[in-house]
Motif scaffolding. Sequence first.
Motif, mmCIF file in Angstrom:
data_model
loop_
_atom_site.group_PDB
_atom_site.id
_atom_site.type_symbol
_atom_site.label_atom_id
_atom_site.label_comp_id
_atom_site.label_asym_id
_atom_site.label_seq_id
_atom_site.Cartn_x
_atom_site.Cartn_y
_atom_site.Cartn_z
ATOM 1 N N THR A 157 0.829 -1.212 0.000
ATOM 2 C CA THR A 157 0.000 0.000 0.000
ATOM 3 C C THR A 157 0.857 1.253 0.000
ATOM 4 N N LEU A 158 1.865 1.269 0.858
ATOM 5 C CA LEU A 158 2.724 2.450 0.963
ATOM 6 C C LEU A 158 3.557 2.664 -0.286
ATOM 7 N N HIS A 159 3.780 1.588 -1.055
ATOM 8 C CA HIS A 159 4.640 1.707 -2.219
ATOM 9 C C HIS A 159 3.879 1.910 -3.533
ATOM 10 N N LYS A 160 2.548 2.098 -3.438
ATOM 11 C CA LYS A 160 1.831 2.456 -4.664
ATOM 12 C C LYS A 160 2.386 3.782 -5.169
ATOM 13 N N LEU A 161 2.740 3.817 -6.436
ATOM 14 C CA LEU A 161 3.428 5.000 -6.943
ATOM 15 C C LEU A 161 2.488 6.191 -7.029
ATOM 16 N N ARG A 162 2.815 7.211 -6.253
ATOM 17 C CA ARG A 162 2.072 8.471 -6.298
ATOM 18 C C ARG A 162 2.987 9.634 -6.646
ATOM 19 N N ASP A 163 4.254 9.321 -6.855
ATOM 20 C CA ASP A 163 5.221 10.398 -7.050
ATOM 21 C C ASP A 163 5.834 10.395 -8.442
ATOM 22 N N VAL A 164 5.181 9.761 -9.412
ATOM 23 C CA VAL A 164 5.731 9.741 -10.771
ATOM 24 C C VAL A 164 5.660 11.143 -11.358
ATOM 25 N N ARG A 165 6.805 11.627 -11.845
ATOM 26 C CA ARG A 165 6.854 12.934 -12.500
ATOM 27 C C ARG A 165 7.152 12.739 -13.973
ATOM 28 N N ILE A 166 6.653 13.641 -14.791
ATOM 29 C CA ILE A 166 7.026 13.666 -16.204
ATOM 30 C C ILE A 166 8.082 14.747 -16.350
ATOM 31 N N VAL A 167 9.289 14.349 -16.736
ATOM 32 C CA VAL A 167 10.409 15.280 -16.811
ATOM 33 C C VAL A 167 10.956 15.321 -18.234
ATOM 34 N N ALA A 254 9.082 9.369 -17.807
ATOM 35 C CA ALA A 254 8.361 9.182 -16.546
ATOM 36 C C ALA A 254 9.405 8.838 -15.498
ATOM 37 N N ALA A 255 9.453 9.612 -14.407
ATOM 38 C CA ALA A 255 10.522 9.464 -13.412
ATOM 39 C C ALA A 255 9.950 9.130 -12.037
ATOM 40 N N HIS A 256 10.634 8.231 -11.350
ATOM 41 C CA HIS A 256 10.259 7.847 -9.980
ATOM 42 C C HIS A 256 11.540 7.696 -9.170
ATOM 43 N N TRP A 268 7.276 -1.386 -10.638
ATOM 44 C CA TRP A 268 6.152 -0.507 -10.315
ATOM 45 C C TRP A 268 6.059 0.645 -11.314
ATOM 46 N N LEU A 269 7.206 1.193 -11.699
ATOM 47 C CA LEU A 269 7.190 2.285 -12.675
ATOM 48 C C LEU A 269 6.729 1.787 -14.037
ATOM 49 N N GLU A 270 7.177 0.593 -14.418
ATOM 50 C CA GLU A 270 6.734 0.018 -15.690
ATOM 51 C C GLU A 270 5.222 -0.188 -15.692
#
Length: 324
Positions: A157-167, A254-256, A268-270
Amino acid sequence: MRDLHTITALTRRFGITPRTLRYYEQLGLIESIRPEDYAYRTYDEANMTRLGQIVLLRKLRIPLRQIAELLRSDDTLRAMDTFERHAQELGDEIDALSTLRSILQTLIFRLRQIQTLRLQEHLSDDAIWSLIQTAPDDKSKRKEVRTMNDVNQADATLHKLRDVRIVYLPPATVAASHFIGGEPENVAGERIFRFARSVDITRRKPDVRLYGFNHPNPADASNAHGYEFWLTIPEDLTVPEPLQKKWFPGGLYAAHMIRMGDFHEWAWLEEWVRTNGEYAYRGNGSPENMFDSLEEHLNAYTHLQGEMDSDYAQLDLMIPVRKA
């Protein structure tokens, strides 16, 4: 190989990547064995047990430095002190998040009841203070016994990606250091760091960036692979062999961000790129070069000057994307 476990067996059992396993070994947390007449590294029962302890402590959010200290010592009081301090930190974070959630729930309730008022009227300092005073008590009875399944579920739960940025990475001339063989990150990294120091890169290019990627990517139980570093350099700078001068076209990614060692988060990023709906994979890569994906070694300026503490090393995992 009685009582010895392969890299593949351990990574499957504990849900980590071969690279994470190798990183733990580099830090001295575990130790591999290479039996006579066997080409690959293996791990005995003691190291398998140790790895399980490391994975559990990481899921409890204990930093690697503290894990190393805990596993080197039999001092139970010291362990209790570490856990108590960490529990207090988590408790403070939980209380803060609980307060914010209560305020949001109250704000939603009021907006539903009084739809004629503008949102701005609910967001004044006085209104927010009122919400804080009247927010419902969100404390709930918690189970006193937690199973390993609870730990795994909380970790997921804590590792669900919520911080993906488009850079956007700008085009750049790079010095490339590539090595295939044992410990390729170390060999390729030492070459690029030696070059960076020799040309005083942080003075000549203060906005220097450092990228890397598996090349080729590990494909079997041997975990044999290569690694390539790219160091951004001034266009007119001469690059000595065995380094090569290359052109990086840049583009959207897409950056994490991860802590060094958490390479399992690539999956997770994929997954995020596959399912986000707004951005899709861009590139012509292959498994040989991680499908054009990159790892950016953050704080490159400090890192290249040799002032980076490895415990605080961070990476951006980056997948090339385009608007869907």
